[in-house]
Motif scaffolding. Structure first.
Motif: not given
Length: 206
Positions: A36-39, A42-44, A47-52
């Motif tokens: 769950e933590k890894l997921e 990974n989601g964060e 999200t950061k990659i999309e924002w970048l």
């Protein structure tokens, strides 16, 4: 005694099995937590990659817009500079001689006027093109060179009898002296720039 020992062994085995089952459950729970933590991480990251990516696209658009504005600004600067050069030419070739003639001012003052107007005009044009606020030595050097060259080219025809001073005095000595002066100015113009760079390099090393 044997029966009691057997019961104790069975009880110990059952306890061990229960402990094994509990450990397996804990391990599974830990694995689920880690997953769950890894997921979540990974989601964060996604999200950061999309924002970048969005920021990169926005920065690229802003850069393109800025380059386009700079290009248009340069074109506009060149057009304005050409207009200023044309105005300066009209002042030197038409307005100043006309004023000198109408006011019946001695002919010699036409060269003084041309030199001053050309000096300040070129200095303003060069400063406008460079975009610097205060006047620097390079701009003043260009203005001095162009103003002397303008006056020199205006006086040169006198040496060939195209223009004669009042009283019939010859302009040849003046042209000869100005030729030496013009040569010195041109040499200094091209020599002082490398000297400035050399001195600046020495100061930067210190």
């Amino acid at each position: 005694m044997a029966a009691e020992e057997e019961k104790k062994l069975e009880k110990s085995v059952d306890e061990l099995n229960q402990q094994r089952i509990d450990l397996e459950k804990e391990i599974n729970n830990l694995n689920l937590t880690k997953i769950e933590k890894l997921e979540s991480i990974n989601g964060e990251l996604e999200t950061k990659i999309e924002w970048l990516d969005k920021e990169r696209i926005r920065a690229t658009k802003e850069r393109d817009n800025l380059l386009r504005k700079v290009r248009h600004s340069k074109e506009k600067n060149w057009k304005n500079a050409l207009k200023m050069v044309a105005i300066l030419g009209v002042l030197d070739l038409v307005v100043i001689p006309l004023i000198i003639t109408l006011l019946k001012i001695p002919l010699q003052w036409i060269f003084v006027s041309m030199g001053l107007v050309t000096f300040f005009g070129v200095m303003l044009i060069v400063n406008y093109m460079s975009g610097t606020s205060p006047f620097n030595t390079g701009e003043i050097r260009k203005a001095i060179t162009v103003s002397f060259l303008t006056v020199y080219l205006a006086i040169v025809p006198m040496a060939y009898g195209m223009v004669i001073f009042p009283g019939g005095s010859s302009a040849l000595p003046i042209v000869n002296n100005l030729s030496w002066l013009m040569g010195a100015i041109i040499i200094l113009y091209f020599a002082t720039r490398p000297l400035e760079q050399y001195i600046k390099t020495i100061y930067e090393k210190k």
